[in-house]
Scaffold this motif. Sequence first.
Motif, PDB file in Angstrom:
ATOM      1  N   LEU A 306       0.962  -1.262   0.661  1.00  0.00           N
ATOM      2  CA  LEU A 306      -0.162   0.160  -0.033  1.00  0.00           C
ATOM      3  C   LEU A 306       0.953   1.129   0.012  1.00  0.00           C
ATOM      4  O   LEU A 306       0.582   1.829  -0.989  1.00  0.00           O
ATOM      5  CB  LEU A 306      -1.422   0.070   1.127  1.00  0.00           C
ATOM      6  CG  LEU A 306      -2.196   1.466   1.533  1.00  0.00           C
ATOM      7  CD1 LEU A 306      -3.276   1.098   0.167  1.00  0.00           C
ATOM      8  CD2 LEU A 306      -2.463   0.990   2.343  1.00  0.00           C
ATOM      9  N   GLY A 307       1.902   1.430   0.262  1.00  0.00           N
ATOM     10  CA  GLY A 307       2.755   2.551   0.953  1.00  0.00           C
ATOM     11  C   GLY A 307       2.892   2.241  -0.466  1.00  0.00           C
ATOM     12  O   GLY A 307       3.159   3.097  -1.550  1.00  0.00           O
ATOM     13  N   ASN A 308       4.176   1.660  -1.025  1.00  0.00           N
ATOM     14  CA  ASN A 308       4.401   2.017  -2.670  1.00  0.00           C
ATOM     15  C   ASN A 308       2.721   2.633  -3.575  1.00  0.00           C
ATOM     16  O   ASN A 308       3.332   3.122  -4.797  1.00  0.00           O
ATOM     17  CB  ASN A 308       5.030   0.588  -3.286  1.00  0.00           C
ATOM     18  CG  ASN A 308       6.161   0.515  -2.735  1.00  0.00           C
ATOM     19  OD1 ASN A 308       7.536   0.776  -3.069  1.00  0.00           O
ATOM     20  ND2 ASN A 308       6.639  -0.464  -1.356  1.00  0.00           N
ATOM     21  N   GLU A 309       2.015   1.548  -3.558  1.00  0.00           N
ATOM     22  CA  GLU A 309       0.573   2.081  -4.172  1.00  0.00           C
ATOM     23  C   GLU A 309       0.507   3.615  -4.596  1.00  0.00           C
ATOM     24  O   GLU A 309       0.080   4.135  -4.897  1.00  0.00           O
ATOM     25  CB  GLU A 309      -0.314   1.046  -4.545  1.00  0.00           C
ATOM     26  CG  GLU A 309      -1.472   1.286  -4.897  1.00  0.00           C
ATOM     27  CD  GLU A 309      -2.494   0.295  -4.235  1.00  0.00           C
ATOM     28  OE1 GLU A 309      -2.685  -0.708  -3.367  1.00  0.00           O
ATOM     29  OE2 GLU A 309      -4.081   1.308  -4.727  1.00  0.00           O
ATOM     30  N   LEU A 310       0.435   4.357  -2.608  1.00  0.00           N
ATOM     31  CA  LEU A 310       0.453   5.075  -2.575  1.00  0.00           C
ATOM     32  C   LEU A 310       1.019   6.341  -2.464  1.00  0.00           C
ATOM     33  O   LEU A 310       0.795   7.671  -2.288  1.00  0.00           O
ATOM     34  CB  LEU A 310      -0.826   5.633  -1.427  1.00  0.00           C
ATOM     35  CG  LEU A 310      -1.938   4.393  -1.343  1.00  0.00           C
ATOM     36  CD1 LEU A 310      -1.932   4.690   0.477  1.00  0.00           C
ATOM     37  CD2 LEU A 310      -2.666   5.695  -2.284  1.00  0.00           C
ATOM     38  N   GLY A 311       2.443   5.939  -3.051  1.00  0.00           N
ATOM     39  CA  GLY A 311       3.753   7.016  -3.194  1.00  0.00           C
ATOM     40  C   GLY A 311       4.113   6.891  -1.669  1.00  0.00           C
ATOM     41  O   GLY A 311       4.173   8.565  -1.379  1.00  0.00           O
ATOM     42  N   ARG A 312       4.269   6.040  -0.820  1.00  0.00           N
ATOM     43  CA  ARG A 312       4.535   6.399   0.875  1.00  0.00           C
ATOM     44  C   ARG A 312       5.591   5.975   1.933  1.00  0.00           C
ATOM     45  O   ARG A 312       4.700   4.833   1.788  1.00  0.00           O
ATOM     46  CB  ARG A 312       2.907   6.474   1.550  1.00  0.00           C
ATOM     47  CG  ARG A 312       3.300   7.173   3.138  1.00  0.00           C
ATOM     48  CD  ARG A 312       3.359   8.803   3.159  1.00  0.00           C
ATOM     49  NE  ARG A 312       4.058   9.183   4.677  1.00  0.00           N
ATOM     50  CZ  ARG A 312       3.874   9.343   5.629  1.00  0.00           C
ATOM     51  NH1 ARG A 312       2.877   9.044   6.062  1.00  0.00           N
ATOM     52  NH2 ARG A 312       4.925   9.142   6.497  1.00  0.00           N
ATOM     53  N   GLN A 366       0.523  14.333   6.817  1.00  0.00           N
ATOM     54  CA  GLN A 366       0.368  12.701   5.147  1.00  0.00           C
ATOM     55  C   GLN A 366       0.145  11.440   6.237  1.00  0.00           C
ATOM     56  O   GLN A 366      -0.142  10.362   5.441  1.00  0.00           O
ATOM     57  CB  GLN A 366       1.967  12.711   5.662  1.00  0.00           C
ATOM     58  CG  GLN A 366       2.767  14.018   4.526  1.00  0.00           C
ATOM     59  CD  GLN A 366       4.150  14.212   4.396  1.00  0.00           C
ATOM     60  OE1 GLN A 366       5.142  13.400   5.233  1.00  0.00           O
ATOM     61  NE2 GLN A 366       4.783  15.051   3.918  1.00  0.00           N
ATOM     62  N   ASP A 367       0.367  11.651   7.971  1.00  0.00           N
ATOM     63  CA  ASP A 367       0.370  10.199   8.433  1.00  0.00           C
ATOM     64  C   ASP A 367      -1.113   9.760   8.504  1.00  0.00           C
ATOM     65  O   ASP A 367      -1.419   8.735   8.877  1.00  0.00           O
ATOM     66  CB  ASP A 367       0.794  10.239  10.051  1.00  0.00           C
ATOM     67  CG  ASP A 367       2.119  10.625  10.177  1.00  0.00           C
ATOM     68  OD1 ASP A 367       2.916  10.198   8.793  1.00  0.00           O
ATOM     69  OD2 ASP A 367       3.178  10.642  10.780  1.00  0.00           O
ATOM     70  N   ILE A 368      -1.784  11.378   8.986  1.00  0.00           N
ATOM     71  CA  ILE A 368      -3.320  10.839   8.710  1.00  0.00           C
ATOM     72  C   ILE A 368      -3.616  10.733   7.355  1.00  0.00           C
ATOM     73  O   ILE A 368      -4.757   9.497   7.611  1.00  0.00           O
ATOM     74  CB  ILE A 368      -4.562  12.342  10.222  1.00  0.00           C
ATOM     75  CG1 ILE A 368      -3.458  11.966  11.078  1.00  0.00           C
ATOM     76  CG2 ILE A 368      -5.688  11.797   9.391  1.00  0.00           C
ATOM     77  CD1 ILE A 368      -4.357  13.538  11.709  1.00  0.00           C
ATOM     78  N   ASP A 369      -3.872  10.453   6.349  1.00  0.00           N
ATOM     79  CA  ASP A 369      -4.233  10.933   5.402  1.00  0.00           C
ATOM     80  C   ASP A 369      -3.664   9.545   4.860  1.00  0.00           C
ATOM     81  O   ASP A 369      -4.402   8.044   4.300  1.00  0.00           O
ATOM     82  CB  ASP A 369      -3.323  11.292   3.793  1.00  0.00           C
ATOM     83  CG  ASP A 369      -3.859  12.535   4.263  1.00  0.00           C
ATOM     84  OD1 ASP A 369      -4.828  12.845   4.820  1.00  0.00           O
ATOM     85  OD2 ASP A 369      -3.104  13.529   3.385  1.00  0.00           O
ATOM     86  N   PHE A 370      -2.507   8.687   5.085  1.00  0.00           N
ATOM     87  CA  PHE A 370      -2.255   7.309   4.935  1.00  0.00           C
ATOM     88  C   PHE A 370      -3.117   5.664   5.497  1.00  0.00           C
ATOM     89  O   PHE A 370      -3.710   5.773   5.304  1.00  0.00           O
ATOM     90  CB  PHE A 370      -0.704   6.901   5.413  1.00  0.00           C
ATOM     91  CG  PHE A 370      -0.741   5.433   5.010  1.00  0.00           C
ATOM     92  CD1 PHE A 370       0.342   5.346   3.399  1.00  0.00           C
ATOM     93  CD2 PHE A 370      -0.174   4.151   5.418  1.00  0.00           C
ATOM     94  CE1 PHE A 370       0.887   4.021   3.144  1.00  0.00           C
ATOM     95  CE2 PHE A 370      -0.177   3.118   5.204  1.00  0.00           C
ATOM     96  CZ  PHE A 370       0.432   2.827   3.557  1.00  0.00           C
ATOM     97  N   ILE A 371      -3.588   6.402   7.303  1.00  0.00           N
ATOM     98  CA  ILE A 371      -4.213   5.975   8.110  1.00  0.00           C
ATOM     99  C   ILE A 371      -5.597   5.295   7.786  1.00  0.00           C
ATOM    100  O   ILE A 371      -6.120   4.550   7.108  1.00  0.00           O
ATOM    101  CB  ILE A 371      -4.445   6.275   9.348  1.00  0.00           C
ATOM    102  CG1 ILE A 371      -2.345   5.831   9.820  1.00  0.00           C
ATOM    103  CG2 ILE A 371      -4.820   5.568  10.287  1.00  0.00           C
ATOM    104  CD1 ILE A 371      -2.118   7.108  10.912  1.00  0.00           C
ATOM    105  N   CYS A 372      -6.368   6.330   6.644  1.00  0.00           N
ATOM    106  CA  CYS A 372      -7.700   7.089   6.453  1.00  0.00           C
ATOM    107  C   CYS A 372      -7.578   6.195   4.792  1.00  0.00           C
ATOM    108  O   CYS A 372      -8.748   5.062   5.008  1.00  0.00           O
ATOM    109  CB  CYS A 372      -7.796   8.391   5.965  1.00  0.00           C
ATOM    110  SG  CYS A 372      -8.301   9.124   7.484  1.00  0.00           S
TER     111      CYS A 372
END
Length: 409
Positions: A306-312, A366-372
């Motif tokens: 997911l990190g790779n998919e979302l660029g994070r 950024q952190d909240i966006d990824f967790i959402c």
Amino acid sequence: MNKKKMLNIFRQTAYVRTGGSAEELRCAEYLVQQCRELGLEARIEGFPVQMANLQEATLTVDGKAITCKGYLCAGNAEVEAPLYYLSSTDAFSLSGCKGKIVMIDGYLGYWMYRDILENGAVGFITYDGNANYRDRDIDQRELRAQVSEGVEKIPGVNINAKDAIALVNGDAKMAKIVLKQEQYEGQSHNVILELPGEVEETIVFTAHYDSTSLSQGAYDNMSGSVGLLGIAEYFTKHPHKYGMRFIFCGSEERGLLGAKAYCRDHEEELKNVVLNINLDMIGCIMGKFIACCTSEDKLVTYIDYLGNELGRGIRAYQDVYSSDSTPFADKGIPAVSFARIAPPNTATIHNSYDTMAVMKMEHMQQDIDFICAFASRMANAVRMPVAREMPQNMKDKLDIYLCRKRDKK
Ligand SMILES: [Zn+2]
């Protein structure tokens, strides 16, 4: 959640709020108010915690008074005995505890307390702070109920690292501890917010809002509490098939007491809980974003993808995280804790330096966006993909973390 609003929350909660204190309850009420501003009605749920009012706490070494703070809930006693610095926990070093007031390094944990008791210690001294810091702060510690459960209580004090070093360097001989306090049962509180879904199954989000005695707890862990508010706000405007329950936990710093109380008092509801997402220390300036999965290993790979998919960039791994996720994982609920781990020379916790100064609102977002994004996928899954069971390697780690078994290392 916009940066201005987040900054405001950090500003308005820049005070010490230890578990069971009036300030902690004030913060609980503040969080209810913050939920109300999102159009959501949260409730406060109390649970009992041991409390104490210290009347006297002194440490005298070779006739000289040493500045100290007495251990709460460690009883009333007056002991005088030779001082012994326990620098290692091998059997030989431990045998030197007999009849002594024992000074230890680090926190007084479950096994350390039992070790020194079994070896005949009559009192204890811990120290904290840092020899190289300018301050002479001393944290207010307690003899945790879990640590002294089923065994006797001996008196103890906490002192500053500078004084601890001076005592050992000066070959201190005789120590005297006087400890007087009134112990009673008090209340700490969880704040609970429900966002019902289309099905019975629920995702539980957790973050603690209490702090330790010297700390404003901006990073640890108003950051996670602001994170929960941000996630709740997001899901008021985005779909979620699964129900969502947000628990702002009290007394985490006293041994995960809020999360433990919740799991104990809501055994029946836990049956519908499919996942726990915990936030403890996000959004700081420096450091790496991590996901600690107390679950099957597949979730680690999923978050990595997911990190790779979302660029994070995110470092996902399987382990037990020392936070409110653990009591849930111990009930067999897969849990993941998100955090941004700061290098210790950039932001430390459990001291007076944990303030807004270490936080960056863009990183919070950024952190909240990824967790959402992660939560949104999970909350709209046709079938919850994470197995609702704990693999054996995590069960073993939970046994050690929760002191049911001793780590052989
Ligand atoms: Zn924390």
